[in-house]
Design a protein around this motif. Structure first.
Motif, PDB file in Angstrom:
ATOM      1  N   GLN A  93      27.706  31.384  81.763  1.00 13.02           N
ATOM      2  CA  GLN A  93      28.112  32.210  82.943  1.00 13.02           C
ATOM      3  C   GLN A  93      27.901  33.722  82.718  1.00 13.02           C
ATOM      4  O   GLN A  93      27.346  34.690  83.783  1.00 13.02           O
ATOM      5  N   GLU A  94      27.880  34.329  81.220  1.00 13.46           N
ATOM      6  CA  GLU A  94      27.807  35.471  81.102  1.00 13.46           C
ATOM      7  C   GLU A  94      26.393  35.817  80.914  1.00 13.46           C
ATOM      8  O   GLU A  94      25.669  37.036  81.495  1.00 13.46           O
ATOM      9  N   VAL A  95      25.425  34.947  80.348  1.00 12.59           N
ATOM     10  CA  VAL A  95      24.166  35.259  80.155  1.00 12.59           C
ATOM     11  C   VAL A  95      23.167  34.948  81.480  1.00 12.59           C
ATOM     12  O   VAL A  95      22.172  35.986  81.711  1.00 12.59           O
ATOM     13  N   GLY A  96      23.481  33.830  82.068  1.00 14.65           N
ATOM     14  CA  GLY A  96      22.686  33.581  83.163  1.00 14.65           C
ATOM     15  C   GLY A  96      23.162  32.912  84.508  1.00 14.65           C
ATOM     16  O   GLY A  96      23.096  32.154  84.760  1.00 14.65           O
ATOM     17  N   PRO A  97      24.273  33.914  85.141  1.00 12.09           N
ATOM     18  CA  PRO A  97      24.896  33.689  86.358  1.00 12.09           C
ATOM     19  C   PRO A  97      24.169  33.417  87.346  1.00 12.09           C
ATOM     20  O   PRO A  97      23.355  34.444  87.963  1.00 12.09           O
ATOM     21  N   GLY A  98      24.036  32.212  87.717  1.00 13.89           N
ATOM     22  CA  GLY A  98      23.095  31.863  89.220  1.00 13.89           C
ATOM     23  C   GLY A  98      21.774  31.607  88.653  1.00 13.89           C
ATOM     24  O   GLY A  98      20.907  31.258  89.713  1.00 13.89           O
TER      25      GLY A  98
END
Length: 212
Positions: A93-98
């Motif tokens: 979630q921190e690195v690639g949200p969405g």
């Protein structure tokens, strides 16, 4: 200055090792590092990578049948696997949200985020739990000792998957107080911080309980 250079060199070696292990994971799962991965494939790659990481396996020469058994092995052999999954979800979630797809660089960043937190968060939490379980069995409050019989009974009664080391090993590790031959006791801090509670996760370092 020399210490800083040494630390930077070791950190670079650890980074290279992580990248190579991740490349090996892609290879055994028939994924191409040049291609983007779907979220499902990214999760599969990272679960495989992290399972081999916590179990200390060399995935590059792992037979197919062993690879297929890896998920079951890690859940059986590593009781904190669910927490590792939580770290993975948080890092994702921190690195690639969405993100609809993930490059090799994205996956590497997520993997390193998880392993960085692994020692500072997960292992230290498990170390605290080991210490707390031993303190509950403390022979006398404040002594930092557990009667050897109580130590083994905890394992036999299925209260803990740990606490089954042989007397000879506890003695060798300096975790056994035999000042009273009729009532040997396990020394709580010595047990918690002994090397058997470390995880051999890298060629360059182990993840161990830290003395707070």
């Amino acid at each position: 200055h020399g210490i800083a250079v040494l630390a930077a060199t070791v950190q670079n070696l650890i980074h290279r090792e992580a990248i190579q292990q991740l490349r090996d994971t892609y290879a055994v799962l028939s994924k191409d590092v040049a291609n983007y991965l779907s979220e499902e494939d990214m999760t599969s790659v990272l679960n495989t990578y992290l399972a081999s990481y916590v179990l200390g396996y060399n995935i590059s020469n792992m037979p197919d049948e062993r690879l297929n058994q890896l998920a079951a092995d890690v859940e059986y052999e590593f009781p904190y696997w669910n927490r590792t999954q939580e770290l993975l979800r948080a890092a994702r979630q921190e690195v690639g949200p969405g993100f609809p797809a993930f490059s090799f660089r994205d996956v590497t960043t997520i993997a390193e985020s998880v392993t960085d937190r692994f020692g500072t968060q997960q292992i230290q939490q498990s170390c605290t739990e080991i210490k707390d379980r031993l303190l509950v069995m403390e022979a006398k409050r404040g002594t930092g000792r557990v009667r050897l019989g109580d130590f083994y009974a905890s394992n036999l009664n299925n209260e803990s998957w740990q606490f089954m080391e042989r007397v000879e090993y506890l003695r060798q590790m300096g975790a056994l107080d035999e000042s009273s031959s009729s009532s040997p006791q396990v020394i709580i801090p010595n047990y918690v911080y002994m090397h058997a509670n470390c995880l051999d996760v890298s060629e360059f370092y182990d993840v161990c309980c830290m003395d707070a």
